[in-house]
Design a protein around this motif. Sequence first.
Motif, PDB file in Angstrom:
ATOM      1  N   VAL A 227      43.953  79.106  81.112  1.00  0.00           N
ATOM      2  CA  VAL A 227      44.680  80.254  80.558  1.00  0.00           C
ATOM      3  C   VAL A 227      46.121  80.284  81.060  1.00  0.00           C
ATOM      4  CG1 VAL A 227      44.776  82.766  80.397  1.00  0.00           C
ATOM      5  CG2 VAL A 227      42.572  81.602  80.255  1.00  0.00           C
ATOM      6  N   THR A 228      46.321  80.133  82.380  1.00  0.00           N
ATOM      7  CA  THR A 228      47.683  80.229  82.926  1.00  0.00           C
ATOM      8  C   THR A 228      48.562  79.084  82.431  1.00  0.00           C
ATOM      9  OG1 THR A 228      46.924  79.109  84.943  1.00  0.00           O
ATOM     10  CG2 THR A 228      46.981  81.517  84.968  1.00  0.00           C
ATOM     11  N   GLN A 229      48.014  77.863  82.430  1.00  0.00           N
ATOM     12  CA  GLN A 229      48.793  76.736  81.926  1.00  0.00           C
ATOM     13  C   GLN A 229      49.065  76.877  80.431  1.00  0.00           C
ATOM     14  OE1 GLN A 229      47.491  73.134  84.987  1.00  0.00           O
ATOM     15  NE2 GLN A 229      46.748  73.116  82.891  1.00  0.00           N
ATOM     16  N   GLY A 230      48.081  77.375  79.689  1.00  0.00           N
ATOM     17  CA  GLY A 230      48.293  77.592  78.259  1.00  0.00           C
ATOM     18  C   GLY A 230      49.388  78.613  78.009  1.00  0.00           C
ATOM     19  N   PHE A 231      49.423  79.673  78.809  1.00  0.00           N
ATOM     20  CA  PHE A 231      50.446  80.703  78.645  1.00  0.00           C
ATOM     21  C   PHE A 231      51.828  80.130  78.917  1.00  0.00           C
ATOM     22  CE2 PHE A 231      53.110  84.272  79.645  1.00  0.00           C
ATOM     23  CZ  PHE A 231      52.653  85.297  78.830  1.00  0.00           C
ATOM     24  N   VAL A 232      51.979  79.393  80.024  1.00  0.00           N
ATOM     25  CA  VAL A 232      53.279  78.817  80.369  1.00  0.00           C
ATOM     26  C   VAL A 232      53.744  77.854  79.285  1.00  0.00           C
ATOM     27  CG1 VAL A 232      54.469  77.296  82.000  1.00  0.00           C
ATOM     28  CG2 VAL A 232      52.982  79.117  82.845  1.00  0.00           C
ATOM     29  N   THR A 233      52.845  76.978  78.833  1.00  0.00           N
ATOM     30  CA  THR A 233      53.209  75.996  77.813  1.00  0.00           C
ATOM     31  C   THR A 233      53.640  76.659  76.525  1.00  0.00           C
ATOM     32  OG1 THR A 233      51.690  74.362  78.756  1.00  0.00           O
ATOM     33  CG2 THR A 233      52.335  74.058  76.460  1.00  0.00           C
ATOM     34  N   LEU A 234      52.889  77.649  76.071  1.00  0.00           N
ATOM     35  CA  LEU A 234      53.211  78.307  74.805  1.00  0.00           C
ATOM     36  C   LEU A 234      54.459  79.175  74.922  1.00  0.00           C
ATOM     37  CD1 LEU A 234      49.611  79.294  73.622  1.00  0.00           C
ATOM     38  CD2 LEU A 234      51.087  77.516  72.673  1.00  0.00           C
ATOM     39  N   TRP A 235      54.632  79.843  76.061  1.00  0.00           N
ATOM     40  CA  TRP A 235      55.806  80.708  76.227  1.00  0.00           C
ATOM     41  C   TRP A 235      57.095  79.900  76.132  1.00  0.00           C
ATOM     42  CZ3 TRP A 235      56.309  86.003  76.806  1.00  0.00           C
ATOM     43  CH2 TRP A 235      57.596  86.457  77.089  1.00  0.00           C
ATOM     44  N   TYR A 236      57.191  78.840  76.923  1.00  0.00           N
ATOM     45  CA  TYR A 236      58.413  78.058  76.940  1.00  0.00           C
ATOM     46  C   TYR A 236      58.521  77.153  75.719  1.00  0.00           C
ATOM     47  CZ  TYR A 236      59.341  79.719  81.629  1.00  0.00           C
ATOM     48  OH  TYR A 236      59.604  80.514  82.701  1.00  0.00           O
ATOM     49  N   GLY A 237      57.390  76.712  75.198  1.00  0.00           N
ATOM     50  CA  GLY A 237      57.425  75.934  73.970  1.00  0.00           C
ATOM     51  C   GLY A 237      57.984  76.739  72.810  1.00  0.00           C
ATOM     52  N   TYR A 238      57.631  78.022  72.755  1.00  0.00           N
ATOM     53  CA  TYR A 238      58.170  78.873  71.691  1.00  0.00           C
ATOM     54  C   TYR A 238      59.666  79.101  71.889  1.00  0.00           C
ATOM     55  CZ  TYR A 238      58.963  82.912  68.693  1.00  0.00           C
ATOM     56  OH  TYR A 238      59.453  83.768  67.742  1.00  0.00           O
ATOM     57  N   THR A 239      60.078  79.350  73.128  1.00  0.00           N
ATOM     58  CA  THR A 239      61.504  79.556  73.396  1.00  0.00           C
ATOM     59  C   THR A 239      62.310  78.307  73.056  1.00  0.00           C
ATOM     60  OG1 THR A 239      60.938  81.086  75.176  1.00  0.00           O
ATOM     61  CG2 THR A 239      63.182  80.204  75.162  1.00  0.00           C
ATOM     62  N   ASP A 240      61.732  77.150  73.317  1.00  0.00           N
ATOM     63  CA  ASP A 240      62.424  75.873  73.118  1.00  0.00           C
ATOM     64  C   ASP A 240      62.066  75.256  71.757  1.00  0.00           C
ATOM     65  OD1 ASP A 240      64.261  74.097  74.145  1.00  0.00           O
ATOM     66  OD2 ASP A 240      62.750  72.785  75.010  1.00  0.00           O
ATOM     67  N   ARG A 241      61.550  76.070  70.845  1.00  0.00           N
ATOM     68  CA  ARG A 241      60.991  75.535  69.591  1.00  0.00           C
ATOM     69  C   ARG A 241      62.028  74.806  68.742  1.00  0.00           C
ATOM     70  NH1 ARG A 241      61.859  80.833  69.351  1.00  0.00           N
ATOM     71  NH2 ARG A 241      62.760  81.819  67.497  1.00  0.00           N
ATOM     72  N   HIS A 242      63.278  75.280  68.736  1.00  0.00           N
ATOM     73  CA  HIS A 242      64.299  74.629  67.910  1.00  0.00           C
ATOM     74  C   HIS A 242      64.630  73.238  68.443  1.00  0.00           C
ATOM     75  CE1 HIS A 242      64.742  78.292  65.679  1.00  0.00           C
ATOM     76  NE2 HIS A 242      65.112  78.977  66.750  1.00  0.00           N
TER      77      HIS A 242
END
Length: 281
Positions: A227-242
């Motif tokens: 859960v924690t790794q998934g949250f970190v990955t998705l949070w920053y992946g969304y911010t860095d999506r472009h």
Amino acid sequence: MTYADFLLIFLIAPLIALGVTMRRRLLDRRYLALAGGLTLVALLYMAPWDHTAAAWGLWTWAPGRTWGARWWDVPPEEYLFCILEALLASTLIYVALRWRGRITTDASATNPRRQPRTLRTDISATFIMAALLAPTAGTRWAYLPFLLVWALPVIGIQWALGGRYLWRERRVWPWVALGLCAYFTLADAIAISAGVWSFDARALTGIALGPVPLEEILFYLLTALMVTQGFVTLWYGYTDRHALARRAHQRVTRARGWRRAGASRAPTRAERAPQGSRDGR
């Protein structure tokens, strides 16, 4: 103690406390979307695994300690535990990131240096491990291989997709996961001592911390990590999506260019030679 009491004391009460103390920050739309999405994914991924373990009798719930209903061989409290645990883990990692000033809307801050290649998790190695563990358990798996084959592929995929973000926040999420593991191990010890649930000793290694089997401790650690790794990955992946989209587009364009170059390459001397000369006639 009943299973409902366990949920109220060890999961609902901490969530209420976090909601009261962090109510403004927890209204962040991205947090709400990620926490909700991860909770749904955790429930869908855990339900078949939990059902199989219950059907095999790896663990059982004492009569009178649950509401009595069974959904797919599992009491509804077990599904609530999965939901609440994912919510608690998501909330704690979000709070920890904000407390350390890691949550930011600045896209440039989410483009960290690559972690050393030796720290990347190899997905193929994870599946090889699963293949090696599978024959040892026969048709009725023991708790430990059943747990590892279920959890390790997810952790490997998270590192393969978001390793750069996980490495960047390596001083945050490991402590949250370890803290949750210690907290739930203590809570589990209380529940086992109260007779809420028990385990089939034949499915365990025999190593335990007090009344809590090693496998149960690993369960809490691995679920907290997922859960924690998934949250970190998705949070920053969304911010860095472009930036990620541009990188993916560049790779696709490069692959297409290589394919076109291969299709239009000049014929070799053997290909230019007449058919007769190639056949030796």
